[in-house]
Each structure stands twice: as structure tokens, then as C-alpha cells.
Design a protein around this motif. Structure first.
Motif, PDB file in Angstrom:
ATOM      1  N   GLN A  59      86.717   5.058  16.818  1.00 12.14           N
ATOM      2  CA  GLN A  59      85.374   5.234  16.271  1.00 12.14           C
ATOM      3  C   GLN A  59      85.024   6.723  16.274  1.00 12.14           C
ATOM      4  O   GLN A  59      85.466   7.464  17.153  1.00 12.14           O
ATOM      5  N   LEU A  60      84.203   7.135  15.329  1.00  9.53           N
ATOM      6  CA  LEU A  60      83.734   8.517  15.228  1.00  9.53           C
ATOM      7  C   LEU A  60      82.218   8.512  15.338  1.00  9.53           C
ATOM      8  O   LEU A  60      81.534   7.799  14.601  1.00  9.53           O
ATOM      9  N   GLN A  61      81.694   9.272  16.285  1.00  7.36           N
ATOM     10  CA  GLN A  61      80.254   9.415  16.475  1.00  7.36           C
ATOM     11  C   GLN A  61      79.875  10.841  16.078  1.00  7.36           C
ATOM     12  O   GLN A  61      80.180  11.782  16.809  1.00  7.36           O
ATOM     13  N   PRO A  62      79.239  11.034  14.907  1.00  8.67           N
ATOM     14  CA  PRO A  62      78.806  12.392  14.564  1.00  8.67           C
ATOM     15  C   PRO A  62      77.827  12.936  15.602  1.00  8.67           C
ATOM     16  O   PRO A  62      77.011  12.201  16.160  1.00  8.67           O
ATOM     17  N   VAL A  63      77.933  14.229  15.864  1.00 11.78           N
ATOM     18  CA  VAL A  63      77.086  14.911  16.844  1.00 11.78           C
ATOM     19  C   VAL A  63      76.232  15.939  16.109  1.00 11.78           C
ATOM     20  O   VAL A  63      76.745  16.722  15.313  1.00 11.78           O
ATOM     21  N   ASN A  64      74.920  15.917  16.361  1.00 15.19           N
ATOM     22  CA  ASN A  64      74.052  16.924  15.761  1.00 15.19           C
ATOM     23  C   ASN A  64      73.203  17.664  16.801  1.00 15.19           C
ATOM     24  O   ASN A  64      72.308  18.423  16.472  1.00 15.19           O
ATOM     25  N   LEU A  65      73.529  17.435  18.078  1.00 14.13           N
ATOM     26  CA  LEU A  65      72.802  18.100  19.154  1.00 14.13           C
ATOM     27  C   LEU A  65      73.707  18.241  20.374  1.00 14.13           C
ATOM     28  O   LEU A  65      74.353  17.266  20.770  1.00 14.13           O
ATOM     29  N   VAL A  66      73.780  19.436  20.941  1.00 13.25           N
ATOM     30  CA  VAL A  66      74.440  19.632  22.233  1.00 13.25           C
ATOM     31  C   VAL A  66      73.368  20.092  23.204  1.00 13.25           C
ATOM     32  O   VAL A  66      72.438  20.808  22.839  1.00 13.25           O
ATOM     33  N   THR A  67      73.509  19.639  24.448  1.00 19.34           N
ATOM     34  CA  THR A  67      72.529  20.019  25.463  1.00 19.34           C
ATOM     35  C   THR A  67      73.254  20.463  26.723  1.00 19.34           C
ATOM     36  O   THR A  67      73.584  19.645  27.588  1.00 19.34           O
ATOM     37  N   PRO A  68      73.525  21.777  26.812  1.00 23.21           N
ATOM     38  CA  PRO A  68      74.071  22.277  28.072  1.00 23.21           C
ATOM     39  C   PRO A  68      72.943  22.344  29.099  1.00 23.21           C
ATOM     40  O   PRO A  68      71.770  22.520  28.754  1.00 23.21           O
ATOM     41  N   GLY A  69      73.298  22.183  30.361  1.00 21.19           N
ATOM     42  CA  GLY A  69      72.294  22.241  31.412  1.00 21.19           C
ATOM     43  C   GLY A  69      72.872  22.820  32.688  1.00 21.19           C
ATOM     44  O   GLY A  69      74.087  22.959  32.836  1.00 21.19           O
ATOM     45  N   GLN A  70      71.981  23.162  33.593  1.00 20.43           N
ATOM     46  CA  GLN A  70      72.383  23.695  34.900  1.00 20.43           C
ATOM     47  C   GLN A  70      71.421  23.137  35.936  1.00 20.43           C
ATOM     48  O   GLN A  70      70.206  23.289  35.800  1.00 20.43           O
ATOM     49  N   SER A  71      71.970  22.478  36.954  1.00 16.18           N
ATOM     50  CA  SER A  71      71.105  21.960  38.005  1.00 16.18           C
ATOM     51  C   SER A  71      71.029  22.963  39.148  1.00 16.18           C
ATOM     52  O   SER A  71      71.972  23.714  39.403  1.00 16.18           O
ATOM     53  N   SER A  72      69.877  22.968  39.766  1.00 18.08           N
ATOM     54  CA  SER A  72      69.648  23.849  40.909  1.00 18.08           C
ATOM     55  C   SER A  72      68.679  23.139  41.849  1.00 18.08           C
ATOM     56  O   SER A  72      68.273  22.013  41.597  1.00 18.08           O
ATOM     57  N   LYS A  73      68.278  23.813  42.906  1.00 20.03           N
ATOM     58  CA  LYS A  73      67.327  23.231  43.854  1.00 20.03           C
ATOM     59  C   LYS A  73      65.994  22.913  43.186  1.00 20.03           C
ATOM     60  O   LYS A  73      65.289  22.009  43.586  1.00 20.03           O
ATOM     61  N   GLU A  74      65.653  23.657  42.139  1.00 21.85           N
ATOM     62  CA  GLU A  74      64.381  23.466  41.442  1.00 21.85           C
ATOM     63  C   GLU A  74      64.426  22.326  40.428  1.00 21.85           C
ATOM     64  O   GLU A  74      63.398  21.915  39.910  1.00 21.85           O
ATOM     65  N   GLY A  75      65.620  21.835  40.096  1.00 19.62           N
ATOM     66  CA  GLY A  75      65.763  20.763  39.099  1.00 19.62           C
ATOM     67  C   GLY A  75      66.873  21.098  38.120  1.00 19.62           C
ATOM     68  O   GLY A  75      67.731  21.933  38.401  1.00 19.62           O
ATOM     69  N   ILE A  76      66.832  20.468  36.952  1.00 23.42           N
ATOM     70  CA  ILE A  76      67.844  20.710  35.925  1.00 23.42           C
ATOM     71  C   ILE A  76      67.195  21.420  34.751  1.00 23.42           C
ATOM     72  O   ILE A  76      66.204  20.946  34.198  1.00 23.42           O
ATOM     73  N   ALA A  77      67.758  22.565  34.371  1.00 32.85           N
ATOM     74  CA  ALA A  77      67.292  23.299  33.197  1.00 32.85           C
ATOM     75  C   ALA A  77      68.241  22.956  32.054  1.00 32.85           C
ATOM     76  O   ALA A  77      69.442  23.191  32.152  1.00 32.85           O
ATOM     77  N   ARG A  78      67.691  22.383  30.989  1.00 32.81           N
ATOM     78  CA  ARG A  78      68.491  21.998  29.830  1.00 32.81           C
ATOM     79  C   ARG A  78      68.094  22.840  28.625  1.00 32.81           C
ATOM     80  O   ARG A  78      66.930  23.190  28.469  1.00 32.81           O
ATOM     81  N   SER A  79      69.083  23.116  27.761  1.00 29.64           N
ATOM     82  CA  SER A  79      68.842  23.927  26.567  1.00 29.64           C
ATOM     83  C   SER A  79      69.406  23.215  25.335  1.00 29.64           C
ATOM     84  O   SER A  79      70.493  23.553  24.862  1.00 29.64           O
ATOM     85  N   PRO A  80      68.679  22.229  24.782  1.00 34.92           N
ATOM     86  CA  PRO A  80      69.187  21.524  23.606  1.00 34.92           C
ATOM     87  C   PRO A  80      69.295  22.468  22.409  1.00 34.92           C
ATOM     88  O   PRO A  80      68.442  23.344  22.217  1.00 34.92           O
ATOM     89  N   ALA A  81      70.349  22.279  21.608  1.00 32.83           N
ATOM     90  CA  ALA A  81      70.545  23.128  20.429  1.00 32.83           C
ATOM     91  C   ALA A  81      71.186  22.295  19.314  1.00 32.83           C
ATOM     92  O   ALA A  81      72.066  21.475  19.580  1.00 32.83           O
ATOM     93  N   PRO A  82      70.755  22.517  18.065  1.00 32.00           N
ATOM     94  CA  PRO A  82      71.380  21.822  16.936  1.00 32.00           C
ATOM     95  C   PRO A  82      72.871  22.146  16.902  1.00 32.00           C
ATOM     96  O   PRO A  82      73.274  23.270  17.229  1.00 32.00           O
ATOM     97  N   ALA A  83      73.669  21.168  16.511  1.00 33.33           N
ATOM     98  CA  ALA A  83      75.119  21.353  16.517  1.00 33.33           C
ATOM     99  C   ALA A  83      75.755  20.576  15.371  1.00 33.33           C
ATOM    100  O   ALA A  83      75.137  19.694  14.776  1.00 33.33           O
TER     101      ALA A  83
END
Length: 162
Positions: free
Chosen positions: A90-114
Motif C-alpha cells: 500500500q502507498l500512503q501519500p504524505v503531505n505533512l512532516v512533524t519533527p519534534g523534540q521532547s524535553s522536561k518542559e514538554g514536546i516542541a513540534r514543528s509541522p511543515a508541508p511535505a
């Protein structure tokens, strides 16, 4: 994880995504080996965890990778546009990537069109792969995860005895 369970989980994901129901939410955690993880062009494979989450929320489906150093990467697309590229894939097209980084304060995510796709095969004994690749803002993102699928017969042999 049995082959039957993985097949049912991926089928459920596709079904829930195609239903388009805003309330639908499904999450499946898979165990196995992370063979590749590249976030914004940086290879962090050595830190990749041995689990992958496939999630459906509304009409979107995602494959979520995570690393021991707190980094995360999600490949997301509209599940209703999945297509069969072969009888077993199966092929699932992707139109968004969301890299993130967790820390003591929580998770910071940066969604970007892809632009990209995730491919996943029909589960087979001993190995089933999910491979995602995308580009966003000139950066590459990639992940390859291989489940440790077992045949239904093998799962029965491995099951605990009552």
C-alpha cells in the motif's frame, strides 16, 4: 505480534481513514526494528526506538517514529487516498512532516508541508516493512521500520501456556 494482528491493524487504519469520521481515532503500536531515521537531513538511526505508532485521527493517518534522545518524527497524510501499488503493498501519500523534540518542559513540534509517501507491505512471516520518505523546505525526512511479524501458527507456539 502476529501476522493476522498486523494485517488487521493496518486494514483498520485504512478503513478508519477512509470513513472520514471526525470522531474516529485509532492508534496501533508496533514492535520491531528501526532501520533508518533521518530528520531534516540528519541521520539519527543509532537513536531510533524499537517501536512505531500508526495513528488515525479523523481522515488523517500518520506513522510516528521516535528516538531515545527525545526526537520524534511523524509522517502524515489523508488516509482516504491510500492506493495499492502491488498486491502486497500500500502507498500512503504524505503531505505533512512533524519533527519534534521532547524535553522536561514538554514536546516542541514543528509541522511543515511535505511531499512524499509511506509504503507498507501486507504482513508476512518474519518481516513486514513500513518505509516513509518526504521532503519539506529543502530538507529530507526518512524512516524505515521492520516489524517482527509471526505467522498465526508461530504465534500459537509462542503463546503462554495456561
Amino acid at each position: 505480534m502476529t501476522t493476522t494482528f498486523l494485517r488487521a491493524a493496518l486494514a483498520l487504519t485504512a478503513l478508519a481513514a477512509s470513513a472520514g469520521c471526525a470522531q474516529a481515532q485509532t492508534a496501533v503500536k508496533m514492535e520491531g526494528r528501526c532501520e533508518k531515521l533521518v530528520i531534516a537531513g540528519l541521520d539519527v538511526t543509532q537513536n531510533c526506538k524499537e517501536s512505531l505508532t500508526n495513528m488515525v485521527v479523523g481522515n488523517r493517518t500518520s506513522f510516528d517514529f521516535s528516538a531515545w534522545d527525545g526526537q520524534t518524527l511523524s509522517f502524515s497524510g489523508t488516509g482516504s487516498v491510500q492506493e495499492a501499488t502491488e498486491l502486497t503493498e500500500q502507498l500512503q501519500p504524505v503531505n505533512l512532516v512533524t519533527p519534534g523534540q521532547s524535553s522536561k518542559e514538554g514536546i516542541a513540534r514543528s509541522p511543515a508541508p511535505a511531499v512524499g509517501a509511506c509504503r507498507f507491505s501486507t504482513p508476512a512471516p518474519n518481516k513486514s516493512a513500513i518505509t516513509c520518505e518526504a521532503t519539506s523546505q529543502g530538507k529530507t525526512y526518512a524512516g524505515t521500520f521492520v516489524t517482527d511479524a509471526k505467522s498465526a501458527d508461530g504465534a500459537a507456539k509462542d503463546a503462554p501456556k495456561p
